[in-house]
Design an enzyme around this catalytic site. Structure first.
Site, PDB file in Angstrom:
ATOM      1  CG  ASP A   1       1.093  -7.726   6.444  1.00  0.00           C
ATOM      2  OD1 ASP A   1       1.503  -8.798   7.069  1.00  0.00           O
ATOM      3  OD2 ASP A   1       1.407  -6.507   7.013  1.00  0.00           O
TER       4      ASP A   1
ATOM      5  NE  ARG B   1       5.476 -25.622  29.182  1.00  0.00           N
ATOM      6  CZ  ARG B   1       6.688 -25.734  29.086  1.00  0.00           C
ATOM      7  NH1 ARG B   1       7.276 -25.973  27.701  1.00  0.00           N
ATOM      8  NH2 ARG B   1       7.473 -25.869  30.081  1.00  0.00           N
TER       9      ARG B   1
ATOM     10  CD  GLU C   1      -0.838   0.296   3.931  1.00  0.00           C
ATOM     11  OE1 GLU C   1      -0.301  -0.063   4.856  1.00  0.00           O
ATOM     12  OE2 GLU C   1      -1.744   1.538   3.683  1.00  0.00           O
TER      13      GLU C   1
HETATM   14  O1  F6P Z   1       3.908  -4.870   5.806  1.00  0.00           O
HETATM   15  C1  F6P Z   1       4.428  -5.995   6.293  1.00  0.00           C
HETATM   16  C2  F6P Z   1       4.998  -6.280   7.613  1.00  0.00           C
HETATM   17  O2  F6P Z   1       5.491  -7.575   7.515  1.00  0.00           O
HETATM   18  C3  F6P Z   1       4.049  -5.873   8.683  1.00  0.00           C
HETATM   19  O3  F6P Z   1       3.251  -7.255   8.951  1.00  0.00           O
HETATM   20  C4  F6P Z   1       4.898  -5.848   9.864  1.00  0.00           C
HETATM   21  O4  F6P Z   1       4.211  -4.801  10.705  1.00  0.00           O
HETATM   22  C5  F6P Z   1       6.117  -4.819   9.080  1.00  0.00           C
HETATM   23  O5  F6P Z   1       6.052  -5.211   7.810  1.00  0.00           O
HETATM   24  C6  F6P Z   1       7.606  -5.140   9.861  1.00  0.00           C
HETATM   25  O6  F6P Z   1       8.293  -4.247   9.187  1.00  0.00           O
HETATM   26  P1  F6P Z   1       9.789  -4.053   9.418  1.00  0.00           P
HETATM   27  O7  F6P Z   1      10.383  -5.078   8.702  1.00  0.00           O
HETATM   28  O8  F6P Z   1      10.197  -2.747   9.065  1.00  0.00           O
HETATM   29  O9  F6P Z   1       9.983  -4.468  10.811  1.00  0.00           O
END
Ligand code: F6P
Length: 345
Positions: free
Chosen positions: A127, A162, A102
């Protein structure tokens, strides 16, 4: 034609397969392909490299991106849009293929609509939260990794009686949590789209154990939140925002595990899957999808259909306007979540 290609945002398995596809097809048709380095940052600095057949050889199975990536938002810079256009002209480009989610494609759309830059998009993100396409590449790989993790947690959970909490990625949408949770037979699935109540989670686990089960598996997306109706319910790693205004999420798993243990009295452990979901080789499905997207993106460039994004539409490769892809996030279909709930508890 002289075609630039860049990868922006978080990396994802299959990016290299797109780069390979655009380059191989482009060269076959007489084009020059230029790899722009470090996402939109490269369109400011001009850092690039020529993509030859040799440069893209041996790439189909490789995770990550040979072009590197960044979360740079050119519109955060003074005259950022003009700088991108300047680099585009200096490099003698005729078109640009932007591979991203996005944020990256949001920039691509602005450059197309406000600066008339000839851009074509390719949808990526583990995602799976991009609109306009049934699915993004990278998602299948992430779901496979998370499902394998659930399978592994099952056997150890059962041995030790667990509760196991697995935190998966998913900032705004719980697609990975729902798909891996369904595939792995999770007992509780928590997603950003449906704020949760700690008492209800604890009660459902206690009820399951009262029925004779001695273990439970909880899958929680990093962006899941308590039913507070505000951002207070989000567990963040930092308060700092990146250039697209996102906080770094993570930690909900630990919070949840502590609360579950306190409320139910069952020993609880937590696993945070993190970037393991984004690394390594793409699945066969993602390699094929990424290749089909790359080929379609090159076709779009060739026929001058700029401002479009390659997409999977109702199961077929097609294209949609970038505008449609970036106008809102594709969140989890609640019918799917209801189906997953049949198997909860
Ligand atoms: O946008 C994809 C994503 O994998 C999200 O799910 C996650 O919050 C983010 O990237 C983590 O990004 P970074 O690699 O910058 O920590």
């Amino acid at each position: 034609m002289r075609i630039g290609i860049l990868t922006g945002g978080g990396d994802c398995p299959g990016l290299n397969a797109v780069i390979r596809a655009v380059t191989r097809k482009g060269i076959q048709e007489g084009d020059n392909i230029l790899g722009i380095l470090h996402g939109w940052k490269g369109m400011i600095t001009g850092q690039h490299e020529e993509l030859t057949l040799r440069a893209v050889s041996g790439l189909i199975h490789r995770g990550g991106t040979i072009l590197h990536t960044s979360r740079t938002n050119p519109f955060k810079e003074e005259k950022g849009g003009e700088k991108v256009v300047g680099t585009f002209n200096r490099l003698g480009l005729d078109a640009l293929v932007a591979i991203g989610g996005e944020d990256t494609l949001g920039v691509a759309y602005r450059l197309f609509s406000e600066y008339k830059l000839p851009v074509v998009g390719v949808p990526k993100t583990i995602d799976n939260d991009l609109s306009g396409t049934d699915v993004t590449f990278g998602f299948d790989t992430a779901v496979s990794i998370a499902t394998e993790a659930i399978d592994r947690l099952h056997t150890t959970a059962e041995s030790h009686d667990r509760v196991m909490v697995l935190e998966v990625m998913g900032r705004h949408a719980g697609w990975i949590a729902v798909h891996s949770g369904m595939a792995g037979g999770a007992d509780v699935i928590l997603i950003p789209e449906k704020p949760f109540d700690l008492d209800e989670v604890a009660e459902s686990i206690s009820a399951r154990h009262a029925r004779g089960k001695s273990f439970s598996i909880v899958v929680v997306a990093e962006g899941a939140r308590l039913d507070t109706k505000t951002d207070e319910g989000l567990v963040k790693q930092t308060e700092a925002l990146d250039e697209f205004g996102h906080v770094r999420l993570g930690g909900i798993g630990h919070f949840l595990a502590k609360e579950i243990e306190e409320r139910t009295g069952f020993e609880t452990r937590v696993t945070v899957l993190g970037h393991v979901q984004r690394g390594g080789s793409p699945t066969a499905h993602d390699r094929v999808l990424a290749t089909l997207f790359g080929v379609r993106a090159h076709d779009l460039v060739r026929v001058g259909r700029f401002g479009m994004m390659a997409a999977m539409v109702k199961g077929r490769i097609g294209e949609v306007p970038l505008e449609e892809a970036v106008k809102e996030l594709k969140t989890v279909d609640m019918n799917l979540y209801e189906v997953a709930a049949i198997f909860s508890g």
